[in-house]
Design a protein around this motif. Structure first.
Motif, PDB file in Angstrom:
ATOM      1  N   UNK A 255      12.784  14.177  12.641  1.00 14.55           N
ATOM      2  CA  UNK A 255      11.502  13.458  12.685  1.00 14.55           C
ATOM      3  C   UNK A 255      10.914  13.382  11.285  1.00 14.55           C
ATOM      4  N   UNK A 256      11.669  12.784  10.398  1.00 10.48           N
ATOM      5  CA  UNK A 256      11.227  12.681   9.005  1.00 10.48           C
ATOM      6  C   UNK A 256       9.938  11.886   8.873  1.00 10.48           C
ATOM      7  N   UNK A 257       9.636  11.061   9.890  1.00  7.67           N
ATOM      8  CA  UNK A 257       8.405  10.272   9.841  1.00  7.67           C
ATOM      9  C   UNK A 257       7.161  11.151   9.937  1.00  7.67           C
TER      10      UNK A 257
ATOM     11  N   UNK B 140       7.891   4.115   4.362  1.00  2.00           N
ATOM     12  CA  UNK B 140       7.812   3.117   5.437  1.00  2.00           C
ATOM     13  C   UNK B 140       7.329   3.734   6.736  1.00  2.00           C
ATOM     14  N   UNK B 141       6.445   3.029   7.450  1.00  4.67           N
ATOM     15  CA  UNK B 141       5.887   3.541   8.706  1.00  4.67           C
ATOM     16  C   UNK B 141       6.268   2.592   9.836  1.00  4.67           C
ATOM     17  N   UNK B 142       7.166   3.048  10.700  1.00  2.00           N
ATOM     18  CA  UNK B 142       7.614   2.214  11.817  1.00  2.00           C
ATOM     19  C   UNK B 142       6.579   2.202  12.935  1.00  2.00           C
TER      20      UNK B 142
ATOM     21  N   UNK C 217       7.539  17.294   1.516  1.00  2.00           N
ATOM     22  CA  UNK C 217       6.443  16.615   2.217  1.00  2.00           C
ATOM     23  C   UNK C 217       6.741  15.141   2.471  1.00  2.00           C
ATOM     24  N   UNK C 218       7.917  14.694   2.053  1.00  2.00           N
ATOM     25  CA  UNK C 218       8.309  13.312   2.312  1.00  2.00           C
ATOM     26  C   UNK C 218       7.579  12.296   1.473  1.00  2.00           C
ATOM     27  N   UNK C 219       7.028  12.734   0.331  1.00  2.00           N
ATOM     28  CA  UNK C 219       6.291  11.812  -0.542  1.00  2.00           C
ATOM     29  C   UNK C 219       7.293  11.091  -1.426  1.00  2.00           C
ATOM     30  N   UNK C 220       7.483   9.800  -1.151  1.00  2.00           N
ATOM     31  CA  UNK C 220       8.528   9.061  -1.857  1.00  2.00           C
ATOM     32  C   UNK C 220       7.964   7.857  -2.601  1.00  2.00           C
ATOM     33  N   UNK C 221       7.333   6.967  -1.873  1.00  2.00           N
ATOM     34  CA  UNK C 221       6.868   5.731  -2.487  1.00  2.00           C
ATOM     35  C   UNK C 221       5.376   5.528  -2.264  1.00  2.00           C
ATOM     36  N   UNK C 222       4.744   4.851  -3.219  1.00  2.00           N
ATOM     37  CA  UNK C 222       3.346   4.453  -3.070  1.00  2.00           C
ATOM     38  C   UNK C 222       3.312   3.083  -2.419  1.00  2.00           C
TER      39      UNK C 222
END
Length: 283
Positions: free
Chosen positions: A27-29, A60-62, A158-163
């Protein structure tokens, strides 16, 4: 990565605590999502939690995850405040330049409020100066480098990748932003030079309410926003932040660096046009 053992995590967390989810794979989201602990399920060795908001990681948020009730292992949760014990342990390791302990204990905290991270960076810089290690990588005893690496690892957890709104080639870089902010606050051009030595592609774009969003790009051209010849440099907000902060030495350094980067960028664009290559644009 260093992590808190399950027994440590259970002792540190209690019902009602505000936490952040991190390092989940299935659940990486949910990574980076704030949540509130509801109950400990002994037979499953997991916390029941309610996700209170969307993750602020720019990825990305699905679908929305706010309001979800999920079971999560304690080692995938971190408190949204740093314990005095952990902070003292990191400070103690910084004082004696124990870089391995600095890294492992910093990563153990996962989430560090900016003012606390800045406090640690200032202490690390003093230690490196005292020992003559300014600019040294972690493997050579550099404490600042250990914090830099630690911040990068926490960001991944924390899954912080892209702005949001950035090209897929532009990646958030909180480690470089921490060192940059320290440099500007202290008008320290040696620290500022390290930012670009350790991440030559570091840029800051203007975010909401005049805040800065730090990121790293594969190339300056990956952040083009239009047809303007200088558009790849327009979003570099760093020198403006330095000017507003009254960091005169850093402002002068950044202006000089920006002029050099602009010439390199223009030469690259000219070469792309000659080769018939279209510039990469943000999406």
């Amino acid at each position: 990565l260093a992590s808190v053992s399950m027994s440590q995590a259970i002792r540190c967390l209690t019902v009602g605590d505000k936490v952040l989810v991190h390092s989940l794979k299935s659940r990486a989201d949910l990574n980076g999502a704030p949540a509130t602990l509801q109950e400990w399920v002994q037979e499953k060795q997991r916390w029941v939690l309610i996700v209170t908001d969307e993750p602020e990681n720019g990825g990305p948020k699905k679908r929305s995850v706010r309001g979800e009730r999920v079971l999560v292992r304690p080692e995938n949760l971190c408190a949204m405040s740093v314990s005095h014990e952990l902070l003292a342990a990191v400070h103690a390791a910084i004082d004696v330049a124990d870089v391995d302990t600095v890294l492992s204990r910093f990563v153990e905290g996962v989430f560090w409020p900016q003012e606390v991270a800045m406090e640690l960076m200032a202490a690390a810089w003093k230690t490196d100066e005292r020992l003559g290690f300014v600019g040294a990588k972690m493997k050579h005893g550099g404490v600042v480098s250990a914090l830099f690496v630690g911040m990068s690892e926490c960001q991944v957890m924390l899954g912080i990748v892209q702005a949001e709104g950035m090209s897929e080639l532009a990646f958030v870089d909180n480690a470089a932003m921490l060192l940059f902010t320290f440099a500007i606050d202290t008008d320290n051009i040696k620290a500022l030079a390290l930012v670009y030595e350790w991440n030559p592609d570091f840029l800051i774009s203007r975010g909401p309410d005049e805040t800065g969003i730090a990121h790293s790009a594969e190339a300056i051209g990956a952040l083009n926003l239009g047809d303007n010849e200088d558009c790849g440099l327009v979003i570099d907000y760093a020198y403006e932040l330095a000017e507003r902060s009254g960091a005169a030495a850093c402002f002068k350094y950044l202006c000089k660096r920006n002029d050099t980067a602009k010439k390199v960028h223009q030469a690259r664009r000219a070469a792309q046009r000659d080769a018939g290559v279209a510039p990469i644009r943000a999406v």
